[in-house]
Design a protein around this motif. Structure first.
Motif, short mmCIF file in Angstrom:
data_model
loop_
_atom_site.label_atom_id
_atom_site.label_comp_id
_atom_site.label_asym_id
_atom_site.label_seq_id
_atom_site.Cartn_x
_atom_site.Cartn_y
_atom_site.Cartn_z
N ASP A 109 32.01 15.75 15.71
CA ASP A 109 31.97 15.06 17.00
C ASP A 109 32.34 16.05 18.09
N PRO A 110 31.60 16.10 19.20
CA PRO A 110 31.91 17.06 20.27
C PRO A 110 33.30 16.86 20.88
N ARG A 111 33.89 15.67 20.67
CA ARG A 111 35.23 15.40 21.21
C ARG A 111 36.33 15.83 20.25
N THR A 112 35.96 16.39 19.12
CA THR A 112 36.93 16.86 18.13
C THR A 112 37.84 17.93 18.75
N SER A 113 39.11 17.87 18.41
CA SER A 113 40.05 18.90 18.85
C SER A 113 39.86 20.16 18.00
N ARG A 143 40.64 24.70 18.13
CA ARG A 143 41.23 25.84 18.84
C ARG A 143 40.21 26.96 18.96
N GLY A 144 40.38 27.81 19.98
CA GLY A 144 39.56 29.00 20.08
C GLY A 144 38.30 28.85 20.89
N GLY A 145 38.14 27.72 21.59
CA GLY A 145 36.96 27.55 22.43
C GLY A 145 35.66 27.62 21.64
N ARG A 146 34.67 28.27 22.24
CA ARG A 146 33.36 28.34 21.62
C ARG A 146 33.40 29.06 20.28
N VAL A 147 34.25 30.08 20.18
CA VAL A 147 34.38 30.83 18.92
C VAL A 147 34.92 29.92 17.83
N GLY A 148 35.90 29.09 18.18
CA GLY A 148 36.46 28.17 17.20
C GLY A 148 35.46 27.12 16.77
N LEU A 149 34.69 26.61 17.74
CA LEU A 149 33.66 25.61 17.41
C LEU A 149 32.60 26.21 16.50
N ARG A 150 32.21 27.42 16.81
CA ARG A 150 31.21 28.08 15.97
C ARG A 150 31.73 28.28 14.55
N ALA A 151 33.00 28.65 14.42
CA ALA A 151 33.58 28.87 13.10
C ALA A 151 33.61 27.58 12.28
N LEU A 152 33.87 26.45 12.96
CA LEU A 152 33.86 25.17 12.26
C LEU A 152 32.50 24.91 11.61
N LEU A 153 31.45 25.10 12.39
CA LEU A 153 30.11 24.84 11.87
C LEU A 153 29.66 25.91 10.89
N LYS A 154 30.07 27.14 11.12
CA LYS A 154 29.66 28.25 10.24
C LYS A 154 30.14 28.01 8.81
#
Length: 321
Positions: free
Chosen positions: A116-120, A122-133
């Motif tokens: 979900d885009p509202r998920t908390s 850390r790390g901004g875009r880098v952190g979001l990318r790591a989650l999906l990676k």
């Protein structure tokens, strides 16, 4: 040799089965061999299924149940979509479930991932990318079902699309008057498609498929309009302008868009054959799925039918055929 349709289908399945026994595994041929004699069309690649429990009051769909249903209906492969937003369903369907099912049945099931885009995080875009990676590294082939209670082009949604662009993930999104919201004419979706031209966006849901028709009031973005399709629909315009738009024919929204005006539906299937994907939104045992009989009812050239039923999905999702 002139055989009645049922006998001919059985003959072809037996022929394919013999071929499979002595050759490299071919999931399409194997699907023909497994299918029941009265299966309507195919083999299919279904780009929209779910596992687990989706809506309250419905029984859960197990991996075994999904595979048995696929065999009955001549579905060679199925994409398993998580549901992780509170507006998406009564129960969450986690990415890990889709990944585990696909690891157990890699020749049949294709996992997508979702957050979900509202998920908390850390790390901004880098952190979001790591989650999906992490999910991509485990085999996820796409992102979705993206079914979120935000406008389709809201900044947090756009941040997710940007990461999907990085990771080369197609995005299967749901749009209606609650989730992935937009205005009549789909200007928000147009902004998304223009901002991320390298991301394949796979449209689904009432808001998307109601927009097959022109003269569409905003109130109809949450429903299933009936009657003739008016020319000048947003979908034709967006398909023409944006090569990265695809259409998922699943659920009542997809079947209604084709069935409400069969003459228009036939022309639409042929005209947009390069960008349409067969799907059902199968999510509970015993569910009625109109897509099989509906697709079989159209008089389509063989190449058009093959693209929609399996070819486009094979190419888009980089699946082995």
């Amino acid at each position: 040799m002139n055989l009645p349709p049922t006998s001919r289908r059985r003959f072809l399945r037996q022929t394919f089965a013999a071929t499979v026994a002595g050759a490299t595994f071919d999931p399409v041929a194997a699907a023909l061999a497994r299918a029941t004699p009265d299966a309507a069309g195919g083999p299919y690649i279904d780009v929209h299924t779910h596992l687990g429990r989706t809506w309250n009051g419905d029984p859960p769909l197990t991996t075994h149940g999904l595979l048995a249903w696929m065999d009955t209906h001549n579905v060679a492969k199925a994409v398993v979509l998580p549901l992780v937003s509170p507006e998406s369903s009564s129960y969450l369907n986690l990415t890990e479930v889709a990944l585990d099912a696909a690891k157990a049945h890699p020749d049949r099931l294709v996992p997508f991932c979702c957050i979900d885009p509202r998920t908390s995080y850390r790390g901004g875009r880098v952190g979001l990318r790591a989650l999906l990676k992490e999910y991509v590294d485990q085999g996820a082939k796409g992102f979705g079902e993206h079914k979120v209670g935000l406008p389709i082009d809201e900044p947090r949604m756009m941040a997710v699309y940007e990461v999907c662009d990085d990771l080369k993930l197609p995005v299967l999104f749901h749009s209606d008057d609650i989730r992935g919201t937009d205005e009549s004419g789909l200007p928000g979706l147009a902004r998304v498609l223009k901002a991320f031209p390298n991301v394949p966006f796979i449209g689904h849901g009432p808001g998307f498929w109601a927009s097959i028709s022109g003269n569409l009031p905003k109130a109809d973005l949450g429903g299933y309009p009936k009657g003739k399709v008016f020319p000048g629909g947003a979908l034709d315009r967006l398909f023409e302008a944006h090569p990265n738009l695809w259409g998922d024919l699943s659920a009542g929204s997809g079947s209604n868009a084709l069935a409400r005006d069969k003459e228009f539906g036939q022309r639409f299937l042929i005209r947009r054959a390069d960008r349409l994907l067969f799907g059902t939104d199968y999510l509970k045992p015993g569910q009625d799925v109109p897509q099989f009989e509906l697709m079989a009812s159209f008089d389509l050239p063989a190449d058009v039918r093959a693209k929609i039923e399996r070819g486009n999905a094979t190419t888009l999702l980089k699946l082995s055929d």
